[in-house]
Design an enzyme around this catalytic site. Structure first.
Site, short mmCIF file in Angstrom:
data_model
loop_
_atom_site.label_atom_id
_atom_site.label_comp_id
_atom_site.label_asym_id
_atom_site.label_seq_id
_atom_site.Cartn_x
_atom_site.Cartn_y
_atom_site.Cartn_z
N HIS A 211 -11.02 3.08 3.91
CA HIS A 211 -12.09 2.08 3.78
C HIS A 211 -13.47 2.69 3.96
CE1 HIS A 211 -13.59 -1.90 3.35
NE2 HIS A 211 -12.42 -2.48 3.55
N GLU A 353 -11.25 1.06 -2.81
CA GLU A 353 -10.03 1.12 -2.01
C GLU A 353 -8.79 1.12 -2.92
OE1 GLU A 353 -10.40 -2.18 0.93
OE2 GLU A 353 -12.37 -2.34 -0.04
#
Length: 388
Positions: A211, A353
């Protein structure tokens, strides 16, 4: 992604800072300006530290084993100047203070990245109720997911760090004891290579990701929507007002979701008519990658890229996963002082992501995240930096 202020309130981790001592493999300030001693701590009985990976071409990546988080990522800009391109904090106490400074900055997310509808899953015919920590859904493995746990760290060499976590049966409601690893490697061509692997003693679901919040402009105090984004995807998965996928797969054609031709994000992010952007006040969506076909992803092809016209830094992304979540920092702008005292504005950054589609266990036609005993979960993502 995703309003962690809502998802993490009420959950605290006690962090007792230790006196300055060896921290990972560092004893002096890093190129990114971090003090390794500020990451020496004990959290829930386990020691944390800062680990530095580097190559001979000006790339440095600093990682803490608290949450498997990338704290800084330095690459040269067009003038050869070292530039930190990710958001974060500069001390472990702030990462651990979930109530006052909630974040998923740079984390290795598990067991399940992104959202699960109403926190419900069915595994091996049994229904499980997971925590509902974000708009009624389970986000990023729950309020005490892996990004809030301390991984065991093993620095294999100057450029490779292996992080291991053992997640017990029932952890945040998920079935099965899972042993998972995240291996970060800095390659000689200025690539951050990430491999996730996991095994389980009973059937469960796994969907891990990184992340990092990227801003390639070299100034994290300003909006980053001038960055040029490319996503190699013909389709995306729409979401409702609670950020949950509806189950549809729609074409990007003729919509602000079309990044097949690279363009500055600011050209489309302020669309006040298109409901997907209006609801999220930006991008917070999953794209169905063209690099994934017939149940297999081609991680030799570029699935997405990001470019700064200011610094000339160009980042290309590769993955074997079917989807990528693009999140444009819509919940930034909290006024919290972050790394080096900088207060990040809204839309300061872009997350890319790699993932299974959000809520895939409840959408049976989508690529599935189930893992059984005797199988090994494997996921790969790489972020290559150059000058364009």
């Amino acid at each position: 992604m995703k309003n962690l202020k809502l998802s993490c309130l009420g959950f605290g981790i006690a962090a007792t800072l230790l006196s300055a001592c060896s921290s990972g493999n560092q004893s002096t300030t890093t190129v990114s300006g971090l003090n390794p001693a500020a990451f020496d701590s004990t959290i829930n009985g386990k020691k944390t530290a800062l680990y530095t990976l580097k190559n001979n071409n000006g790339m440095e990546v600093c990682i803490t084993n608290f949450g498997g988080r990338v704290v800084s990522l330095v690459v040269p800009d067009k003038n050869g100047q070292p530039t930190d391109v990710v958001l974060g904090y500069d001390n472990i106490a702030q990462y651990a203070d979930i109530k006052n400074s909630p974040s998923d900055y740079g984390s290795s997310v598990g067991r399940y990245a992104n959202r699960l509808n109403q926190g419900k899953i069915t595994v091996a015919g049994k229904e499980y109720q997971l925590p509902q920590n974000n708009f009624g859904h389970c986000l990023h493995g729950g309020p005490t997911g892996w990004m809030y746990q301390v991984y065991d760290a093993e620095q294999l060499n100057d450029s490779t760090l292996k992080l291991t976590i053992v997640s017990p049966d029932g952890d945040n409601g998920f079935p099965g004891t899972v042993t998972a690893t995240t291996t970060y490697t800095v390659l000689s061509n200025n690539t951050l290579d990430i491999v996730w692997e996991a095994t389980t003693d009973q059937e469960t679901i796994i969907n891990m990701t990184n992340h990092n919040y990227y801003n390639l402009n070299g100034d994290l105090s300003k909006e980053g929507m001038n960055m040029v984004l490319y996503v190699n995807a013909d389709n995306f998965t729409p979401a409702d007002s609670t950020y949950m996928t509806t189950g549809e797969i729609k074409s990007v054609e003729g919509t602000p979701m079309d990044f097949r031709k690279a363009h500055a994000i600011e050209e489309t992010i302020n669309d006040t008519i298109f409901d997907q952007i209006k609801n999220a006040t930006g991008y917070d969506h999953n794209w169905c990658l063209n690099t994934y076909k017939d149940g297999k992803g081609d991680d030799t092809q570029v699935c997405a890229s990001l470019y700064s016209p200011i610094t000339g830094i160009f980042m290309e992304m590769f993955t074997n996963e079917p989807g990528v979540q693009v999140y444009t920092g819509n919940f930034q702008g909290t006024g919290i002082a972050c790394k080096h005292g900088v207060k990040y504005p809204k839309h300061v950054s872009v997350c890319l992501e790699s993932q299974k589609y959000p809520d895939s266990p409840n959408k049976k036609d989508w690529p599935q995240p189930y893992l059984k005993p005797g199988e090994k979960y494997y996921s790969h993502a790489a972020y290559k930096f150059s000058i364009k």
